[in-house]
Design a protein around this motif. Structure first.
Motif, PDB file in Angstrom:
ATOM      1  N   GLN A 184       0.826  -1.211   0.000  1.00  0.00           N
ATOM      2  CA  GLN A 184       0.000   0.000   0.000  1.00  0.00           C
ATOM      3  C   GLN A 184       0.856   1.256   0.000  1.00  0.00           C
ATOM      4  N   ARG A 185       1.936   1.257   0.779  1.00  0.00           N
ATOM      5  CA  ARG A 185       2.842   2.419   0.782  1.00  0.00           C
ATOM      6  C   ARG A 185       3.477   2.634  -0.587  1.00  0.00           C
ATOM      7  N   MET A 186       3.641   1.573  -1.359  1.00  0.00           N
ATOM      8  CA  MET A 186       4.264   1.663  -2.680  1.00  0.00           C
ATOM      9  C   MET A 186       3.234   1.957  -3.774  1.00  0.00           C
ATOM     10  N   GLY A 187       2.002   2.243  -3.390  1.00  0.00           N
ATOM     11  CA  GLY A 187       1.002   2.675  -4.353  1.00  0.00           C
ATOM     12  C   GLY A 187       0.082   1.599  -4.887  1.00  0.00           C
ATOM     13  N   TYR A 188       0.165   0.397  -4.345  1.00  0.00           N
ATOM     14  CA  TYR A 188      -0.735  -0.683  -4.756  1.00  0.00           C
ATOM     15  C   TYR A 188      -2.031  -0.571  -3.954  1.00  0.00           C
ATOM     16  N   SER A 189      -3.132  -0.881  -4.612  1.00  0.00           N
ATOM     17  CA  SER A 189      -4.437  -0.811  -3.960  1.00  0.00           C
ATOM     18  C   SER A 189      -4.931  -2.210  -3.632  1.00  0.00           C
ATOM     19  N   ASP A 190      -5.482  -2.352  -2.438  1.00  0.00           N
ATOM     20  CA  ASP A 190      -6.125  -3.605  -2.047  1.00  0.00           C
ATOM     21  C   ASP A 190      -7.443  -3.671  -2.798  1.00  0.00           C
ATOM     22  N   THR A 191      -7.631  -4.697  -3.614  1.00  0.00           N
ATOM     23  CA  THR A 191      -8.843  -4.815  -4.421  1.00  0.00           C
ATOM     24  C   THR A 191     -10.050  -5.234  -3.596  1.00  0.00           C
ATOM     25  N   GLY A 192      -9.805  -5.745  -2.390  1.00  0.00           N
ATOM     26  CA  GLY A 192     -10.893  -6.278  -1.577  1.00  0.00           C
ATOM     27  C   GLY A 192     -11.257  -7.701  -1.965  1.00  0.00           C
ATOM     28  N   ARG A 193     -10.592  -8.214  -3.011  1.00  0.00           N
ATOM     29  CA  ARG A 193     -10.846  -9.588  -3.447  1.00  0.00           C
ATOM     30  C   ARG A 193      -9.813 -10.512  -2.802  1.00  0.00           C
ATOM     31  N   THR A 194     -10.206 -11.750  -2.562  1.00  0.00           N
ATOM     32  CA  THR A 194      -9.321 -12.749  -1.967  1.00  0.00           C
ATOM     33  C   THR A 194      -9.544 -14.091  -2.664  1.00  0.00           C
ATOM     34  N   PHE A 195      -8.640 -15.014  -2.402  1.00  0.00           N
ATOM     35  CA  PHE A 195      -8.821 -16.396  -2.829  1.00  0.00           C
ATOM     36  C   PHE A 195      -8.043 -17.283  -1.873  1.00  0.00           C
ATOM     37  N   MET A 196      -8.404 -18.537  -1.824  1.00  0.00           N
ATOM     38  CA  MET A 196      -7.692 -19.487  -0.969  1.00  0.00           C
ATOM     39  C   MET A 196      -6.539 -20.090  -1.762  1.00  0.00           C
ATOM     40  N   GLY A 197      -5.334 -19.848  -1.297  1.00  0.00           N
ATOM     41  CA  GLY A 197      -4.139 -20.404  -1.915  1.00  0.00           C
ATOM     42  C   GLY A 197      -3.631 -21.591  -1.114  1.00  0.00           C
ATOM     43  N   GLU A 198      -2.527 -22.136  -1.560  1.00  0.00           N
ATOM     44  CA  GLU A 198      -1.927 -23.288  -0.871  1.00  0.00           C
ATOM     45  C   GLU A 198      -1.538 -22.943   0.559  1.00  0.00           C
ATOM     46  N   LYS A 199      -1.183 -21.668   0.801  1.00  0.00           N
ATOM     47  CA  LYS A 199      -0.736 -21.242   2.130  1.00  0.00           C
ATOM     48  C   LYS A 199      -1.798 -20.435   2.864  1.00  0.00           C
ATOM     49  N   GLY A 200      -3.056 -20.554   2.430  1.00  0.00           N
ATOM     50  CA  GLY A 200      -4.133 -19.850   3.110  1.00  0.00           C
ATOM     51  C   GLY A 200      -4.718 -18.730   2.278  1.00  0.00           C
ATOM     52  N   LYS A 201      -5.497 -17.894   2.947  1.00  0.00           N
ATOM     53  CA  LYS A 201      -6.204 -16.801   2.283  1.00  0.00           C
ATOM     54  C   LYS A 201      -5.210 -15.788   1.722  1.00  0.00           C
ATOM     55  N   GLN A 202      -5.407 -15.413   0.457  1.00  0.00           N
ATOM     56  CA  GLN A 202      -4.537 -14.471  -0.230  1.00  0.00           C
ATOM     57  C   GLN A 202      -5.303 -13.193  -0.555  1.00  0.00           C
ATOM     58  N   LEU A 203      -4.678 -12.058  -0.281  1.00  0.00           N
ATOM     59  CA  LEU A 203      -5.228 -10.752  -0.633  1.00  0.00           C
ATOM     60  C   LEU A 203      -4.681 -10.366  -2.002  1.00  0.00           C
ATOM     61  N   ILE A 204      -5.458  -9.627  -2.777  1.00  0.00           N
ATOM     62  CA  ILE A 204      -5.052  -9.244  -4.127  1.00  0.00           C
ATOM     63  C   ILE A 204      -4.879  -7.722  -4.186  1.00  0.00           C
ATOM     64  N   PHE A 205      -3.697  -7.305  -4.595  1.00  0.00           N
ATOM     65  CA  PHE A 205      -3.361  -5.886  -4.752  1.00  0.00           C
ATOM     66  C   PHE A 205      -3.082  -5.607  -6.217  1.00  0.00           C
ATOM     67  N   GLU A 206      -3.324  -4.371  -6.632  1.00  0.00           N
ATOM     68  CA  GLU A 206      -3.032  -3.991  -8.018  1.00  0.00           C
ATOM     69  C   GLU A 206      -2.531  -2.556  -8.081  1.00  0.00           C
ATOM     70  N   LYS A 207      -1.736  -2.300  -9.118  1.00  0.00           N
ATOM     71  CA  LYS A 207      -1.265  -0.944  -9.383  1.00  0.00           C
ATOM     72  C   LYS A 207      -1.388  -0.711 -10.883  1.00  0.00           C
ATOM     73  N   TRP A 208      -2.240   0.236 -11.247  1.00  0.00           N
ATOM     74  CA  TRP A 208      -2.460   0.551 -12.659  1.00  0.00           C
ATOM     75  C   TRP A 208      -1.379   1.493 -13.142  1.00  0.00           C
ATOM     76  N   LEU A 209      -0.897   1.248 -14.351  1.00  0.00           N
ATOM     77  CA  LEU A 209       0.200   2.014 -14.944  1.00  0.00           C
ATOM     78  C   LEU A 209      -0.310   2.867 -16.100  1.00  0.00           C
ATOM     79  N   GLU A 210       0.407   3.916 -16.353  1.00  0.00           N
ATOM     80  CA  GLU A 210       0.122   4.715 -17.551  1.00  0.00           C
ATOM     81  C   GLU A 210       0.897   4.101 -18.699  1.00  0.00           C
ATOM     82  N   VAL A 211       0.203   3.805 -19.790  1.00  0.00           N
ATOM     83  CA  VAL A 211       0.863   3.228 -20.972  1.00  0.00           C
ATOM     84  C   VAL A 211       0.801   4.184 -22.120  1.00  0.00           C
TER      85      VAL A 211
END
Length: 95
Positions: A68-95
């Motif tokens: 979050q400090r590096m500018g990634y946003s928590d999407t609020g979406r999750t999924f169950m991974g091999e090591k437990g619940k995973q949070l999904i972050f994203e950072k949109w770029l200018e192209v």
């Protein structure tokens, strides 16, 4: 389940599934330095990418706060991974 359906369907996205730092090197600012270099690296080497996606175990709040400090946003979406619940972050770029 394919990674794409776990984290979301991003047309021109790049997923980093794992980011880790050896315990002997933690607390030295290296994670922040590496995270700061990801976007310029992606923009130079993958110019068509418009979003960088990261996942992190929900128990690893230190990493989540760094993202979050590096500018990634928590999407609020999750999924169950091999090591437990995973949070999904994203950072949109200018192209």
């Amino acid at each position: 389940m394919p990674e794409r359906s776990k984290v979301g369907d991003y047309e021109n996205g790049l997923l980093f599934r794992s980011f880790s730092l050896d315990v002997n090197f933690r607390g030295q600012g290296l994670s922040k330095t590496i995270m700061a270099d990801i976007i310029p690296f992606v923009q130079t080497n993958f110019p068509d990418i418009n979003v960088v996606v990261l996942t992190v175990n929900d128990a690893n709040m230190t990493a989540a706060r760094l993202y979050q400090r590096m500018g990634y946003s928590d999407t609020g979406r999750t999924f169950m991974g091999e090591k437990g619940k995973q949070l999904i972050f994203e950072k949109w770029l200018e192209v």
